[in-house]
Design a protein around this motif. Structure first.
Motif, mmCIF file in Angstrom:
data_model
loop_
_atom_site.group_PDB
_atom_site.id
_atom_site.type_symbol
_atom_site.label_atom_id
_atom_site.label_comp_id
_atom_site.label_asym_id
_atom_site.label_seq_id
_atom_site.Cartn_x
_atom_site.Cartn_y
_atom_site.Cartn_z
ATOM 1 N N GLY A 8 -10.621 3.270 -7.147
ATOM 2 C CA GLY A 8 -9.698 3.528 -6.031
ATOM 3 C C GLY A 8 -9.217 4.963 -6.021
ATOM 4 N N ALA A 9 -8.854 5.435 -4.807
ATOM 5 C CA ALA A 9 -8.400 6.827 -4.654
ATOM 6 C C ALA A 9 -7.116 7.089 -5.435
ATOM 7 C CB ALA A 9 -8.179 7.131 -3.174
ATOM 8 N N GLN A 10 -6.290 6.054 -5.552
ATOM 9 C CA GLN A 10 -5.049 6.211 -6.307
ATOM 10 C C GLN A 10 -5.363 6.644 -7.743
ATOM 11 O OE1 GLN A 10 -2.011 5.942 -5.063
ATOM 12 N NE2 GLN A 10 -0.946 6.202 -6.993
ATOM 13 N N TYR A 16 -2.163 19.222 -2.707
ATOM 14 C CA TYR A 16 -2.627 17.883 -2.324
ATOM 15 C C TYR A 16 -2.511 17.778 -0.800
ATOM 16 C CZ TYR A 16 -2.483 12.870 -1.384
ATOM 17 O OH TYR A 16 -2.721 11.620 -0.863
ATOM 18 N N ILE A 28 -4.017 15.714 2.964
ATOM 19 C CA ILE A 28 -4.783 14.662 3.657
ATOM 20 C C ILE A 28 -5.114 15.280 5.018
ATOM 21 C CG2 ILE A 28 -4.770 12.240 4.402
ATOM 22 C CD1 ILE A 28 -2.162 11.921 2.676
ATOM 23 N N ASN A 77 -1.631 10.527 6.391
ATOM 24 C CA ASN A 77 -0.703 9.423 6.145
ATOM 25 C C ASN A 77 0.611 10.057 5.704
ATOM 26 O OD1 ASN A 77 0.605 7.081 5.473
ATOM 27 N ND2 ASN A 77 -0.602 6.657 3.637
ATOM 28 N N ASP A 91 -7.700 14.399 0.177
ATOM 29 C CA ASP A 91 -7.660 12.935 0.152
ATOM 30 C C ASP A 91 -8.213 12.418 1.488
ATOM 31 O OD1 ASP A 91 -6.973 10.251 0.265
ATOM 32 O OD2 ASP A 91 -5.045 10.508 -0.723
ATOM 33 N N ARG A 127 -11.083 -2.142 -5.762
ATOM 34 C CA ARG A 127 -10.699 -0.947 -6.514
ATOM 35 C C ARG A 127 -11.933 -0.073 -6.764
ATOM 36 N NH1 ARG A 127 -7.503 -0.044 -4.603
ATOM 37 N NH2 ARG A 127 -6.534 1.431 -6.003
ATOM 38 N N TYR A 165 -8.951 9.313 3.284
ATOM 39 C CA TYR A 165 -8.798 7.851 3.269
ATOM 40 C C TYR A 165 -9.235 7.217 4.592
ATOM 41 C CZ TYR A 165 -4.521 7.786 6.087
ATOM 42 O OH TYR A 165 -3.642 7.885 7.125
ATOM 43 N N TYR A 172 1.736 10.796 1.492
ATOM 44 C CA TYR A 172 1.445 9.474 0.921
ATOM 45 C C TYR A 172 2.314 9.228 -0.324
ATOM 46 C CZ TYR A 172 -1.306 6.134 -1.850
ATOM 47 O OH TYR A 172 -1.693 5.087 -2.633
ATOM 48 N N SER A 222 -11.409 7.064 -0.476
ATOM 49 C CA SER A 222 -10.975 5.674 -0.664
ATOM 50 C C SER A 222 -11.815 4.779 0.236
ATOM 51 C CB SER A 222 -9.507 5.559 -0.244
ATOM 52 O OG SER A 222 -9.137 4.206 -0.163
ATOM 53 N N TYR A 223 -12.148 3.581 -0.266
ATOM 54 C CA TYR A 223 -12.825 2.601 0.599
ATOM 55 C C TYR A 223 -11.860 1.506 1.049
ATOM 56 C CZ TYR A 223 -17.427 4.453 -0.667
ATOM 57 O OH TYR A 223 -18.526 5.249 -0.824
ATOM 58 N N SER A 224 -10.575 1.652 0.679
ATOM 59 C CA SER A 224 -9.661 0.529 0.886
ATOM 60 C C SER A 224 -9.385 0.211 2.347
ATOM 61 C CB SER A 224 -8.338 0.791 0.177
ATOM 62 O OG SER A 224 -8.573 0.801 -1.207
ATOM 63 N N LYS A 225 -9.464 1.209 3.227
ATOM 64 C CA LYS A 225 -9.100 0.957 4.616
ATOM 65 C C LYS A 225 -10.256 0.398 5.440
ATOM 66 C CE LYS A 225 -5.278 2.689 3.338
ATOM 67 N NZ LYS A 225 -4.207 1.794 2.933
ATOM 68 N N ASP A 271 0.814 -1.214 0.000
ATOM 69 C CA ASP A 271 0.000 0.000 0.000
ATOM 70 C C ASP A 271 0.848 1.264 0.000
ATOM 71 O OD1 ASP A 271 0.765 -0.680 2.496
ATOM 72 O OD2 ASP A 271 -1.067 -0.066 3.489
ATOM 73 N N GLU A 272 2.146 1.144 -0.011
ATOM 74 C CA GLU A 272 3.007 2.309 -0.174
ATOM 75 C C GLU A 272 4.050 1.975 -1.235
ATOM 76 O OE1 GLU A 272 2.560 5.164 1.113
ATOM 77 O OE2 GLU A 272 1.184 4.758 2.769
#
Ligand SMILES: Cc1ncc(COP(=O)(O)O)c(C=O)c1O
Length: 500
Positions: free
Chosen positions: A193-195, A261, A263, A268, A296, A336, A298, A219, A326-329, A101-102
């Motif tokens: 995905g947010a990416q 940009y 957060i 993060n 962002d 995605r 997240y 990030y 983002s919904y990933s966390k 994830d990084e």
């Protein structure tokens, strides 16, 4: 019914005992998925009769299957195929998943990604801010997927509107309107995905050489996007309460950037949050100097201490904020899926950029997630994840308060998934990393989160608790703290050696 006996044939010449041969055959059938989880194996009596072998042979083979995680017994009902074998060490490729994830590209970390430093199953993984697969709501999502397939048939597999399937935009707007970000479906852009959201905004707004202001550290995925689009990054050191507004205005005047940009909530990697008052000021600066802000979001939902930060989007009188979610966390990163609220002034460019990237986010996934929200599964799962993470947050902050040596420090973020530890200047993070890996602990070295060499002024590590089970947190922090203390003692004893 499926005839398992046709698939179990013993070879006369095979020197292995019959119970081992039986074990191997059933194991092969399970691993090849000819026998699926929860399939009821024939009874011991049936097996011995059909295969013409002794009952004790069957009992011994079944016991071995159970011992190795391939089967389980329900008293009074029989023996069933288990799904535990799916997480046996052989099937887990933890080396490849641990840090994805990084963006890691330096020193020892690239060795992990290449599999040259191997991370065992027992490793306590403070490096990844991604939930473990056991927290994914697979059964509920399966219900939604099946209903969509039944309902929409082939339509679920056609191209979708590039802006996103309209009903899911309605569902998301419904959730947002219950919180303090209000929007209408027409302002929403569904993204994979947010990416991808960060990338699409960059594609729509940036030209080669344009400046973007970022927080420092930030990030790694965002740094990678801006660099890949040929943008120049001007990074500003992030304070505990957000960016310094004077430095921000000075930097805007100097570089004339297109984007900021940020957060703002539980950033993060630092976990720091921008105060509500500063959020308003940053928006005013964006309006004054004609630029856009990427907000962002997240993990803002993970507000464990009731900080009540207000999303910048809901303070955005001038329509300067692009809100990316983002919904990933809190959901499943592999789906995605995410969304953006896009100012009308740039919406058509953003839709074009999305179309040029992948035409649309998967229609099947959008439809299933829409139904998942409408059936009430989403609210239930978000509450579940909040409670899991809150427990882990309390455990890690407690353990840090108890074990972290006084030379190291951290600021309690109040929410999110990351804790930023500051270590004394000159302390070797590389040595700490190597020693920790050999003690079955991994973390993210702070330097990867800097786009410029300003990392040289800092000495940090990021600890994430999304992937660490609550009962492992205390022992992990104790071990890490002891490693820090012992490394410090070694370097002090070198310093105290008499000069000859
Ligand atoms: C701050 C931040 N933004 C965006 C992302 C990417 O999220 P997604 O998986 O939705 O693309 C991450 C992933 O770790 C992140 O930490």
């Amino acid at each position: 019914m499926f005839d398992i006996f046709k698939l179990i044939i013993f070879e006369k010449e095979n020197p292995l005992p019959l119970y081992v041969q039986l074990f191997n055959k059933v194991k092969e059938l399970i691993e090849s998925e000819a026998l699926l989880p929860d399939f009821k194996l024939p009874s011991i009596r049936q097996m011995s009769k059909e295969l013409n072998i002794n009952r004790v042979t069957v009992v011994t083979a079944f016991k071995e299957l159970e011992k190795q995680g391939y089967a389980y017994t329900k008293p009074g009902s029989g023996t069933f195929v288990s799904n535990a074998y799916l997480v046996s060490p052989k099937n887990i490729h933890i080396q490849n998943n641990v840090v994805l994830d990084e963006v890691y590209n330096q020193d020892d970390i690239s060795l992990i990604n290449n599999g040259q430093i191997s991370i065992s199953q027992s490793t306590i993984n403070f490096a990844s801010a991604t939930p473990t697969p056991d927290l994914f709501p697979v059964d509920d999502f399966k219900v939604a997927l099946n209903q969509v397939l039944e309902r929409d048939k082939g339509n679920a597999f056609g191209y979708q509107d590039s802006q996103g399937f309209y009903p899911i935009r309605e569902s998301i707007a419904g959730i947002l309107n219950k919180s303090n970000v209000s929007c209408i479906p027409d302002e929403l852009q569904i993204i994979s995905g947010a990416q991808q959201g960060i990338d699409i905004i960059s594609k729509a707004l940036l030209k080669q050489g344009d400046y973007v202001i970022t927080e420092s550290p930030t990030y790694t995925g965002a740094i990678a996007v801006f660099k890949s689009r040929g943008a120049q990054i001007s990074d500003i050191e992030l304070c505990e309460d957000g960016l310094n507004l004077n430095i921000l205005e000075y930097t805007i005047k100097k570089y004339n950037p297109k984007l900021i940009y940020t957060i703002p909530s539980f950033q993060n990697p630092t976990g720091y949050s921008c105060t509500n008052a500063k959020r308003e000021e940053v928006i005013k600066l964006a309006e004054k100097y004609n630029l856009y802000i990427i907000e962002d979001d997240y993990v803002s939902d993970l507000d464990f201490e009731g900080k009540n930060y207000i999303p910048m989007k809901s303070l955005d009188k001038y329509n300067r904020v692009i809100f990316i979610k983002s919904y990933s966390k809190i959901f499943m990163p592999g789906l995605r899926l995410g969304f953006m609220i896009v100012p009308s002034s740039i919406l058509s460019n953003v839709i074009k950029a999305k179309h040029a990237t992948d035409i649309s986010t998967s229609g099947l996934i959008q439809r299933a997630f829409d139904l998942y929200i409408r059936e009430g599964f989403w609210d239930k799962h978000a509450r579940f994840m909040f409670n899991i993470y809150k427990d882990r947050y309390l455990k890690i902050t407690n353990a840090l308060d108890n074990y972290l040596p006084s030379s190291a420090s951290y600021i309690k973020p109040g929410g999110g998934l990351n804790i930023w530890i500051s270590l004394p200047f000159g302390f070797s993070i590389n040595k700490l990393f190597n020693l920790s890996v050999s003690n079955d602990i991994v973390f993210a070295p702070g330097k990867i989160f800097y786009s410029s060499n300003s990392s040289q002024k800092h000495n940090n590590i990021r600890l994430s608790f999304a992937s660490v089970y609550a009962d492992k947190i205390e022992s992990g922090i104790e071990k890490l703290s002891n490693t820090i203390t012992s490394l410090q003692k070694i370097s002090e004893s070198y310093r105290n050696l008499p000069v000859l």
